[in-house]
Design an enzyme around this catalytic site. Structure first.
Site, PDB file in Angstrom:
ATOM      1  CE  LYS A  57     -11.129  -1.333  -0.278  1.00  0.00           C
ATOM      2  NZ  LYS A  57     -11.290  -0.459  -1.446  1.00  0.00           N
ATOM      3  CG  ASP A 105     -12.870   3.966  -2.896  1.00  0.00           C
ATOM      4  OD1 ASP A 105     -11.516   4.858  -2.355  1.00  0.00           O
ATOM      5  OD2 ASP A 105     -13.068   2.888  -2.752  1.00  0.00           O
ATOM      6  CB  SER A 140      -0.839   0.039   1.027  1.00  0.00           C
ATOM      7  OG  SER A 140      -1.382   1.395   1.381  1.00  0.00           O
ATOM      8  NE  ARG A 141       3.094   2.379  -4.078  1.00  0.00           N
ATOM      9  CZ  ARG A 141       3.005   1.318  -4.965  1.00  0.00           C
ATOM     10  NH1 ARG A 141       2.257   0.550  -5.061  1.00  0.00           N
ATOM     11  NH2 ARG A 141       4.261   1.046  -5.570  1.00  0.00           N
ATOM     12  N   GLY A 182     -18.105  -0.721 -16.002  1.00  0.00           N
ATOM     13  CA  GLY A 182     -17.856  -1.422 -14.938  1.00  0.00           C
ATOM     14  C   GLY A 182     -18.978  -1.373 -13.725  1.00  0.00           C
ATOM     15  CB  THR A 219     -21.165  -9.608 -15.764  1.00  0.00           C
ATOM     16  OG1 THR A 219     -20.025 -10.211 -15.863  1.00  0.00           O
ATOM     17  CG2 THR A 219     -22.276 -10.795 -15.224  1.00  0.00           C
ATOM     18  CB  THR A 267      -6.825  -2.257   1.909  1.00  0.00           C
ATOM     19  OG1 THR A 267      -6.727  -2.564   0.570  1.00  0.00           O
ATOM     20  CG2 THR A 267      -5.973  -3.075   2.344  1.00  0.00           C
ATOM     21  N   GLY A 296     -17.444  -2.491  -6.893  1.00  0.00           N
ATOM     22  CA  GLY A 296     -17.403  -1.561  -5.730  1.00  0.00           C
ATOM     23  C   GLY A 296     -17.178  -0.218  -6.071  1.00  0.00           C
TER      24      GLY A 296
HETATM   25  P1  ATR Z   1     -13.854  -3.017  -7.813  1.00  0.00           P
HETATM   26  O1  ATR Z   1     -14.438  -3.291  -6.370  1.00  0.00           O
HETATM   27  O2  ATR Z   1     -12.464  -2.723  -7.727  1.00  0.00           O
HETATM   28  O3  ATR Z   1     -14.854  -2.438  -8.727  1.00  0.00           O
HETATM   29  P2  ATR Z   1     -14.707  -5.618  -8.795  1.00  0.00           P
HETATM   30  O4  ATR Z   1     -15.901  -5.682  -8.140  1.00  0.00           O
HETATM   31  O5  ATR Z   1     -13.832  -7.111  -8.969  1.00  0.00           O
HETATM   32  O6  ATR Z   1     -13.638  -4.718  -8.281  1.00  0.00           O
HETATM   33  O7  ATR Z   1     -15.137  -5.246 -10.300  1.00  0.00           O
HETATM   34  C1  ATR Z   1     -14.192  -5.338 -11.396  1.00  0.00           C
HETATM   35  C2  ATR Z   1     -14.842  -4.843 -12.695  1.00  0.00           C
HETATM   36  O8  ATR Z   1     -14.041  -4.818 -13.747  1.00  0.00           O
HETATM   37  C3  ATR Z   1     -16.206  -5.404 -12.794  1.00  0.00           C
HETATM   38  O9  ATR Z   1     -17.137  -4.396 -13.409  1.00  0.00           O
HETATM   39  C4  ATR Z   1     -15.750  -6.405 -13.955  1.00  0.00           C
HETATM   40  O10 ATR Z   1     -16.612  -6.954 -14.657  1.00  0.00           O
HETATM   41  P3  ATR Z   1     -17.733  -8.163 -14.368  1.00  0.00           P
HETATM   42  O11 ATR Z   1     -18.662  -7.784 -13.518  1.00  0.00           O
HETATM   43  O12 ATR Z   1     -18.155  -8.537 -15.796  1.00  0.00           O
HETATM   44  O13 ATR Z   1     -16.666  -9.191 -13.843  1.00  0.00           O
HETATM   45  C5  ATR Z   1     -14.595  -5.310 -14.567  1.00  0.00           C
HETATM   46  N1  ATR Z   1     -13.962  -6.574 -15.642  1.00  0.00           N
HETATM   47  C6  ATR Z   1     -12.753  -7.050 -15.106  1.00  0.00           C
HETATM   48  N2  ATR Z   1     -11.942  -7.686 -16.073  1.00  0.00           N
HETATM   49  C7  ATR Z   1     -12.728  -7.665 -17.237  1.00  0.00           C
HETATM   50  C8  ATR Z   1     -12.747  -7.789 -18.650  1.00  0.00           C
HETATM   51  N3  ATR Z   1     -11.500  -8.513 -19.062  1.00  0.00           N
HETATM   52  N4  ATR Z   1     -13.499  -7.240 -19.348  1.00  0.00           N
HETATM   53  C9  ATR Z   1     -14.445  -6.532 -19.063  1.00  0.00           C
HETATM   54  N5  ATR Z   1     -14.751  -6.047 -17.747  1.00  0.00           N
HETATM   55  C10 ATR Z   1     -13.931  -6.563 -16.845  1.00  0.00           C
END
Ligand code: ATR
Length: 280
Positions: free
Chosen positions: A71, A106, A20-21, A131, A157, A67, A134
């Protein structure tokens, strides 16, 4: 005998936590504000989390950052505020009238960084968020709080995009990942909250030339500092906000809650963390 009062301290609780930073950021502020205090890294495994958090002050801490992978679980061990509840995760703990509270910074990290980088960003009517994890929930919460009327949300998804839209109401419209190209021409603000473009991850395949001419582009990824998305946006002359800025801004309120002074995100701090991120 005189009682020896120890300086106030906070810590980062993670497993693992060593990369971590946050210590660099908080030590910088302690030093430049002349506050005698500490910020430690505490590697706490999942099975030790409840004991550690419930006795945080006994362990010598006025508060903490949290972290991966803790979380979400800290919500049940503290009294979360509205932000932590909406995001479904907390990254900052503090004591309020003796009670351990949790929040998610955040949201203000994202907003504070956008305000600093592109003060006029709030005029965007239509926003495209990529995306639905979280980080996306924090971003969408902030956008709605600032009065953005239309958020298009694309996620690989689709079901996760729908669930997020249901949580935040009609201002959030889920769209198919394949439809990003169609949404770009109307997006005055584009935000990548996915891990695409991060070091070791696939790139985010997206044609920034489809964005309007005064669009703003934000990327939450900060390794690398300049993601291919931000590089393409800058090459087109678009204004940008990067992930490192958000990381720095999200640390402000924790420091204020623990040490009683509101610190500033300075260019000197940014340079310090940048140097650490790019060192081999
Ligand atoms: P965070 O809490 O940092 O948002 P997360 O809940 O793991 O982390 O979410 C990661 C995001 O990156 C999700 O929107 C994920 O899409 P999915 O919900 O379909 O998994 C997206 N993501 C990760 N790898 C991906 C890829 N190769 N192509 C498209 N979206 C991706």
């Amino acid at each position: 005998m005189t009682a020896v009062t120890k300086p106030r301290a906070a810590c980062l609780i993670g497993w693992p936590a060593a990369h971590s930073r946050s210590p660099l950021i908080h030590h910088y502020w302690l030093r430049t504000l002349g506050i005698e205090g500490g910020y430690n890294i505490e590697a706490v495994p999942p099975e030790g989390l409840a004991e550690f958090v419930l006795h945080l002050s006994t362990h010598g801490f006025a508060g903490a950052n949290v972290t991966i992978p803790h979380k979400e679980r800290v919500l049940a061990l503290t009294r979360p505020d509205d932000r932590a509840q909406a995001v479904g995760a907390a990254n900052t703990l503090w004591y309020e009238a003796g009670e351990l509270r949790s929040t998610n910074t955040d949201i203000e990290g994202f907003l504070g960084n956008l305000d600093a980088c592109v003060p006029e960003w709030g005029q965007a009517e239509e926003v495209l968020v990529l995306g639905a994890g979280g980080a996306s929930r924090a971003v969408v919460f902030g956008l709605i709080e600032r009065g953005i009327s239309r958020v298009h949300l694309a996620n690989r998804t689709m079901q996760r995009a729908r669930a997020l839209a249901e949580q935040f109401g009609a201002k959030v419209q889920p769209i198919a990942w394949e439809s990003i190209g169609e949404a770009l021409p109307r997006a005055k603000l584009l935000i990548n909250t996915t891990s695409l473009g991060m070091h070791g991850q696939p790139p985010l395949e997206l044609d920034v030339s489809l964005l309007p001419s005064h669009a703003v582009v934000a990327d939450l990824v900060y390794v690398p500092l300049e993601t291919p998305l931000l590089a393409a946006a800058r090459a087109r002359g678009l204004k940008t906000a990067d992930g490192l800025g958000m990381l720095l801004h999200q640390a402000v309120r924790g420091f204020e809650l623990w040490f009683g002074r509101r610190p500033e995100v300075t260019s000197e701090l940014r340079a310090l963390v940048e140097a650490d991120l790019t060192k081999v």
